[in-house]
Design an enzyme around this catalytic site. Structure first.
Site, PDB file in Angstrom:
ATOM      1  N   GLY A  20       0.810  -1.224   0.000  1.00  0.00           N
ATOM      2  CA  GLY A  20       0.000   0.000   0.000  1.00  0.00           C
ATOM      3  C   GLY A  20       0.835   1.262   0.000  1.00  0.00           C
ATOM      4  N   CYS A  77      -0.665   3.871  -9.283  1.00  0.00           N
ATOM      5  CA  CYS A  77      -1.572   4.059  -8.153  1.00  0.00           C
ATOM      6  C   CYS A  77      -2.853   4.766  -8.593  1.00  0.00           C
ATOM      7  CB  CYS A  77      -0.864   4.755  -6.999  1.00  0.00           C
ATOM      8  SG  CYS A  77      -0.755   6.479  -7.167  1.00  0.00           S
ATOM      9  N   LYS A 105       7.643   4.722 -14.714  1.00  0.00           N
ATOM     10  CA  LYS A 105       7.562   3.269 -14.500  1.00  0.00           C
ATOM     11  C   LYS A 105       6.185   2.763 -14.895  1.00  0.00           C
ATOM     12  CE  LYS A 105       8.595  -0.231 -11.049  1.00  0.00           C
ATOM     13  NZ  LYS A 105       9.217  -0.424  -9.746  1.00  0.00           N
ATOM     14  N   ILE A 128       8.932  -3.819 -15.690  1.00  0.00           N
ATOM     15  CA  ILE A 128       7.545  -3.593 -15.341  1.00  0.00           C
ATOM     16  C   ILE A 128       7.362  -3.488 -13.818  1.00  0.00           C
ATOM     17  CG2 ILE A 128       6.585  -4.779 -17.347  1.00  0.00           C
ATOM     18  CD1 ILE A 128       6.208  -7.296 -15.663  1.00  0.00           C
ATOM     19  N   GLY A 134      14.510  -6.523  -8.018  1.00  0.00           N
ATOM     20  CA  GLY A 134      13.563  -6.236  -6.944  1.00  0.00           C
ATOM     21  C   GLY A 134      13.512  -7.336  -5.904  1.00  0.00           C
TER      22      GLY A 134
END
Ligand code: FMN
Length: 304
Positions: free
Chosen positions: A72, A130, A165, A191, A265
């Protein structure tokens, strides 16, 4: 030594290996496990104007060859980043990409203006995955015309390289890549996570409190390579490839498919020193294969 230097707009990186946003904290958390100045750069956890607490737990779970998260976008906020995090990062010699997001266009622009003025921030990475509160919760990155407008507006206030991004949760990523280029963005990173879901069959509950989260890790790599390939063929600006990179060969796949640089990542959670290891392995590979300059590898895919 092979030449591993790559350029993202006006920013030169000593090598193309970057730690990805949300998996590398604010950088210093990893300083004991690797030399921050030895990797190309790192991207910060996504920053917002105000601090954010994030979603309720559980918000991460393991899946085959990957994980789902629904953090979040929890973060300390841009003020605390500047005052508490940036001074130490500056001393480390790291190249810093500030990842950021807003809920309105004005928030995006204001954040870009703030981050652009910060000594020690070398580039900006705009996360458009978002929801846009003004557009009724539709993601900023899900409408090419709007993405172009957003990119152009942000670029107006930002002299440093602007990386946008992209979300993979679209039927065709090419119009989004074009929108970034048309809007004046300096680079694309692709991605972000793919929407995913996992159910505990014993309890019949979702493994993530918010039910649906973002899938990352080696499971998404073929999708990511495909999208990076499509983006790189669509635009002239550099594409930074990420999604599931866990080894030197994975990084090479992205570079050959057209990525100018790569990000790592999820695998930072498994091996905190992986970015430095991959940068060193890339150098050893180039020397062994007599590749004088990494540029000759980028987009070298043979299709006939
Ligand atoms: C726990 C977690 C938090 C993330 N937070 C962010 C974020 O704040 N901003 C962002 O742009 N991407 C974020 N991402 C997405 C990653 O940067 C990356 O795009 C994605 O995980 C795919 O790469 P990977 O398979 O190497 O992890 C996050 C990913 C994970 C796993």
């Amino acid at each position: 030594m092979a030449i591993l230097k790559v350029r993202i707009g006006s920013l030169e990186l000593s090598n193309p290996v970057i730690a990805a946003s949300g998996t590398f904290g604010y950088g210093m958390e990893f300083a004991e496990r690797l030399d921050l100045a030895a990797i190309g750069a790192f991207s910060t956890k996504g920053l917002s104007l105000k601090p954010r607490g994030g979603n309720p737990m559980p918000r991460i779970c393991e899946t085959p060859c990957g994980m789902i998260n629904s953090i979040g976008l929890e973060n300390v906020g841009v003020d605390a980043f500047e005052m508490d995090k940036l001074p130490a990062i500056r001393k480390s010699g790291a190249k810093v990409i500030a990842n950021f997001f807003g809920e309105t266009e004005e928030e995006y622009t204001e954040l870009a203006r703030r981050l652009d003025a910060m000594d020690g921030v070398h580039a900006l990475e705009m996360n458009v995955s978002c929801p846009n509160v003004e557009k009724g919760g539709i993601e900023f990155g899900s409408d090419p015309a709007f993405l172009e407008k957003l990119t152009a507006g942000v670029k107006k206030v930002c002299g440093k390289p602007l990386i946008v991004k992209l979300s993979p949760n679209v039927a065709d990523i090419k119009p989004f890549a074009k929108a970034v280029e048309n809007g004046g963005g300096d680079a694309i990173s692709a991605i972000n996570t793919l929407k995913g879901m996992s159910v505990d069959v014993k309890t019949r509950r979702p493994r993530i409190k918010r039910v649906i989260g973002g899938l990352s890790g080696p499971a998404i790599k073929p999708v990511a390579v495909r999208m990076v390939y499509e983006c790189a063929r669509t635009v002239k600006i550099p594409v930074i490839g990420l999604g599931g990179i866990a080894s030197l060969d994975d990084a090479l796949e992205f570079l050959i498919a057209g990525a100018t640089a790569v990000q790592v990542g999820t695998m930072n959670f498994v091996e905190p020193g992986i970015c430095q290891r991959l940068a060193e392995e890339l150098n050893a590979y180039c020397e062994k294969e007599k590749i004088a300059d990494i540029a000759s590898l980028i987009g070298s895919l043979i299709t006939e």
